[in-house]
Design a protein around this motif. Structure first.
Motif, PDB file in Angstrom:
ATOM      1  N   THR A  64       0.669  -1.027  -0.160  1.00  0.00           N
ATOM      2  CA  THR A  64      -0.135  -0.087   0.076  1.00  0.00           C
ATOM      3  C   THR A  64       0.992   1.423   0.047  1.00  0.00           C
ATOM      4  N   GLU A  65       0.515   2.282  -0.913  1.00  0.00           N
ATOM      5  CA  GLU A  65       1.116   3.530  -0.921  1.00  0.00           C
ATOM      6  C   GLU A  65      -0.005   4.327   0.141  1.00  0.00           C
ATOM      7  N   ILE A  66       0.713   4.995   1.276  1.00  0.00           N
ATOM      8  CA  ILE A  66      -0.037   5.649   2.117  1.00  0.00           C
ATOM      9  C   ILE A  66       0.389   7.078   2.019  1.00  0.00           C
ATOM     10  N   VAL A  67      -0.210   8.163   1.830  1.00  0.00           N
ATOM     11  CA  VAL A  67      -0.089   9.580   1.541  1.00  0.00           C
ATOM     12  C   VAL A  67      -0.993  10.266   2.517  1.00  0.00           C
ATOM     13  N   THR A  68      -0.565  11.092   3.319  1.00  0.00           N
ATOM     14  CA  THR A  68      -1.063  11.928   4.168  1.00  0.00           C
ATOM     15  C   THR A  68      -0.997  13.428   4.350  1.00  0.00           C
ATOM     16  N   TRP A  69      -2.172  14.173   4.346  1.00  0.00           N
ATOM     17  CA  TRP A  69      -2.123  15.630   4.419  1.00  0.00           C
ATOM     18  C   TRP A  69      -2.796  16.051   5.467  1.00  0.00           C
ATOM     19  N   VAL A  70      -2.025  16.768   6.190  1.00  0.00           N
ATOM     20  CA  VAL A  70      -2.369  17.342   7.656  1.00  0.00           C
ATOM     21  C   VAL A  70      -3.060  18.667   7.407  1.00  0.00           C
ATOM     22  N   VAL A  92       3.239  16.799   3.053  1.00  0.00           N
ATOM     23  CA  VAL A  92       2.762  15.579   2.508  1.00  0.00           C
ATOM     24  C   VAL A  92       3.853  14.379   3.012  1.00  0.00           C
ATOM     25  N   GLN A  93       3.081  13.548   3.659  1.00  0.00           N
ATOM     26  CA  GLN A  93       3.820  12.363   4.199  1.00  0.00           C
ATOM     27  C   GLN A  93       3.506  11.188   3.223  1.00  0.00           C
ATOM     28  N   HIS A  94       4.688  10.330   2.910  1.00  0.00           N
ATOM     29  CA  HIS A  94       4.335   9.242   1.829  1.00  0.00           C
ATOM     30  C   HIS A  94       5.018   8.188   2.578  1.00  0.00           C
ATOM     31  N   ALA A 132       8.894   9.174   2.991  1.00  0.00           N
ATOM     32  CA  ALA A 132       9.369  10.493   2.496  1.00  0.00           C
ATOM     33  C   ALA A 132       8.306  11.518   3.310  1.00  0.00           C
ATOM     34  N   VAL A 133       8.862  12.929   3.515  1.00  0.00           N
ATOM     35  CA  VAL A 133       8.154  13.898   3.969  1.00  0.00           C
ATOM     36  C   VAL A 133       8.537  15.270   2.995  1.00  0.00           C
ATOM     37  N   VAL A 134       7.528  15.727   2.336  1.00  0.00           N
ATOM     38  CA  VAL A 134       7.701  16.868   1.406  1.00  0.00           C
ATOM     39  C   VAL A 134       7.081  18.047   2.370  1.00  0.00           C
ATOM     40  N   ARG A 135       8.085  18.996   2.629  1.00  0.00           N
ATOM     41  CA  ARG A 135       7.557  20.355   3.661  1.00  0.00           C
ATOM     42  C   ARG A 135       7.195  21.376   2.339  1.00  0.00           C
ATOM     43  N   ASP A 136       5.804  21.745   2.890  1.00  0.00           N
ATOM     44  CA  ASP A 136       5.248  22.742   1.770  1.00  0.00           C
ATOM     45  C   ASP A 136       5.228  22.634   0.640  1.00  0.00           C
TER      46      ASP A 136
END
Length: 225
Positions: A64-70, A92-94, A132-136
Motif C-alpha cells: 500500500t502507498e499511504i499518503v497523508t495531508w495534515v 505531505v507524508q508518503h 518521505a516527507v515533503v515540507r510545504d
C-alpha cells in the motif's frame, strides 16, 4: 464522466470514545461496499480527527502507498524502520509499505489534529518500505509506484484553475467551496468540505473558487487488468 460524492455519504469509523473520528470515502474495514471498493489506484480517502493524546497504535501495512495531508495540528509518525517525524499543515507524508512495515500515528500535541489519509494500490508488490516527507508542497507529488500524482490547489474566490486532461482524476475538497465545470454556461457542480468527484476521461475541466478553498487533486493512469 463525473461522479460526485457528498460528504454525508461517507461512512463513519474510528472510536469516538477514544478520541478518534473517521469518515471513509470507500469501502473500508468492517464497512464493506462491493460497489465502492476503489477508483483507479485509490482505495481509501479517509478524513481523520484525533483528540489530543489520541492515536492509532502500531499496526501493520503491506502493498500500500499511504499518503497523508495534515490540515490542522501535528501528526507524530513512528515506524518499524526506526523513522520518527512530526507532520504539520502543508506537509505531505508518503509511506510506501512495500512487502511490510509497521507504524503508529498519534496526536501528541495540545490541539485537535485533522488530516486526510489516502491509500493507493501499487502496480507491483514486494520490495523494501520507504518513507518521505515533503515540507510545504509547491508542485505535484508523484507516486510512480501507483501511476499517480497529487496536487494541492488553493483557489481564491472567483479564481479559475484548469484541471489536466487525464484518464482519471479524483477531487477532494478539504475546505471552502469550489465549482467544477467544463466551461459550458450553467453546467457543473458546487463541492464543499468533504465532497469529492471521480472523473473519468477528464477534458477541458476547470475549478472555480466559490470561496477561498483547499483541494486535493489526484491524477491517475488506468489500472491494468
Amino acid at each position: 464522466m463525473i461522479e460526485v460524492r457528498r460528504a454525508d455519504e461517507r461512512h463513519r469509523g474510528g472510536d469516538p470514545e477514544a478520541g478518534i473520528e473517521s469518515r471513509h470515502a470507500f469501502s473500508f474495514g468492517p464497512h464493506y461496499d462491493p460497489d465502492n471498493l476503489r477508483f483507479g489506484a485509490l482505495i481509501a480517502c479517509n478524513e481523520e480527527r484525533l483528540a489530543p493524546g489520541a492515536g492509532f497504535a502500531e499496526h501493520p501495512h503491506s502493498h500500500t502507498e499511504i499518503v497523508t495531508w495534515v490540515t490542522e495540528g501535528e501528526l507524530t509518525h513512528r515506524d518499524s524502520t526506526g523513522r520518527a517525524s512530526v507532520i504539520r499543515p502543508g506537509d505531505v507524508q508518503h509511506l510506501s509499505a512495500a512487502a511490510g512495515v509497521r507504524h503508529s500515528e498519534r496526536n501528541e500535541g495540545a490541539e485537535p489534529l485533522t488530516f486526510v489519509q489516502m491509500w493507493l494500490a501499487p502496480r507491483e508488490s514486494g520490495g523494501e518500505p520507504s518513507y518521505a516527507v515533503v515540507r510545504d508542497l509547491a508542485e505535484a507529488y508523484a507516486v510512480p509506484g501507483a501511476g499517480a500524482s497529487l496536487r494541492v490547489l488553493c483557489p481564491a474566490a472567483a479564481e479559475r484553475t484548469a484541471l489536466p486532461d487525464a484518464p482519471l482524476l479524483y477531487v477532494h475538497v478539504v475546505r471552502g467551496e469550489v465549482r467544477l465545470a467544463d466551461g459550458t454556461p450553467g453546467s457543473g457542480d458546487t463541492l464543499g468540505p468533504g465532497d469529492s468527484a471521480r472523473i473519468t476521461g477528464a477534458r477541458d475541466l476547470e475549478l472555480t473558487g466559490v470561496t477561498a478553498a483547499e483541494v486535493l487533486l489526484w491524477r491517475m493512469e488506468p489500472v491494468s487488468a
